[in-house]
Enzyme design. Sequence first.
Site, short mmCIF file in Angstrom:
data_model
loop_
_atom_site.label_atom_id
_atom_site.label_comp_id
_atom_site.label_asym_id
_atom_site.label_seq_id
_atom_site.Cartn_x
_atom_site.Cartn_y
_atom_site.Cartn_z
N LYS A 139 6.60 -1.95 1.88
CA LYS A 139 5.42 -1.44 2.40
C LYS A 139 4.34 -2.32 2.55
O LYS A 139 3.14 -2.14 1.68
CB LYS A 139 5.19 0.07 2.03
CG LYS A 139 4.30 0.77 2.84
CD LYS A 139 4.02 2.25 2.27
CE LYS A 139 3.07 3.08 3.27
NZ LYS A 139 3.60 3.30 4.61
N GLU A 199 12.03 2.41 14.36
CA GLU A 199 11.27 3.46 13.69
C GLU A 199 9.97 3.58 14.55
O GLU A 199 9.76 2.91 15.64
CB GLU A 199 10.88 3.41 12.40
CG GLU A 199 10.35 1.76 12.05
CD GLU A 199 10.14 1.64 10.54
OE1 GLU A 199 10.24 2.41 9.54
OE2 GLU A 199 9.83 0.43 10.38
N TYR A 254 0.77 -0.96 -0.06
CA TYR A 254 0.00 -0.12 0.00
C TYR A 254 0.80 1.32 -0.23
O TYR A 254 2.13 1.22 0.23
CB TYR A 254 -1.14 -0.01 1.18
CG TYR A 254 -0.22 0.42 2.30
CD1 TYR A 254 -0.35 1.69 3.27
CD2 TYR A 254 0.30 -0.32 3.34
CE1 TYR A 254 0.05 1.89 4.15
CE2 TYR A 254 1.10 -0.23 4.41
CZ TYR A 254 0.92 0.92 4.98
OH TYR A 254 1.68 1.39 6.30
#
Length: 285
Positions: free
Chosen positions: A148, A180, A33
């Site tokens: 992703k 992250e 996505y």
Amino acid sequence: MNRTVYVNGYYVKEDQAKVSIFDRGFLFADAVYEVTAVLEGKLIDNAGHVARLERSCKELGIKMPVTAEELTKIQKHLIKINNLTEGGVYLQLTRGSEGDRDFAYSEDIQPTLVMFTQQRDLINSAPAQKGIKVLSMDDIRWRRRDIKTTSLLPACLAKHIAHQAGCDDVWLIEDGYVTEGGSSNAYIVTNDNKIVTRPLSNDILHGITRSSLLQLARDCNLEIEERPFTIDEAYQAKEAFVSSATTFIWPVVSIDGHSIGCGQPGEVASKLRDIYIKTAIELGE
């Protein structure tokens, strides 16, 4: 609101949109996505998002059913027919469906492409003004975070735990170092004003906003160090912040209950956010 959405070549009302229950995106999270921000009706950093989508598809062997140019035309049409001024366009591409649930798939499987708009207040968001509190926890995701994918359950659970603890988001830790945020890249600013962020690898998402921010920082003569940093180093930082497509920059004012700097949004993060938004609108398409 009954938005018009895109499903496999058709523009339909959201309550009429359908995807097979046998779609591999639904059954296996076999999908990728992208989310592109929209400001003043313009797509922001979209070329980078489309290029990353193409890379994700190549890494997983998922077919792109339309060209990059056609993809952008669809995004722009959705923005127009939904009268979107500020928010984002969500895009999801799955490997597709072959009629029943099976781990194996054929090479000629046809992908499923869906897109829809989301109206959001991106510029005047409260987290950008006040800063956010984050909670650190172990990173239990798979080792190809550079792709992703929609396999977001670990991030969803981590964010939920953070919210239950009175925090806004999470920073993930692996081998003692910050990877992250739950859905963002993470940064600290040292006491000598160096911006530190983890270097690109399979361990983190190659953020499109991250790339633009780092270039803007260099243009402003700010020093960048791309290296891992520990959570203890983050506690002692002068500033901390996150970046993503729809947050741009959100200052981090607390980590695990430790106030960062003076406990307020810092000068570097605030300056970069303002510059990014101004530049993004100027270059938007």
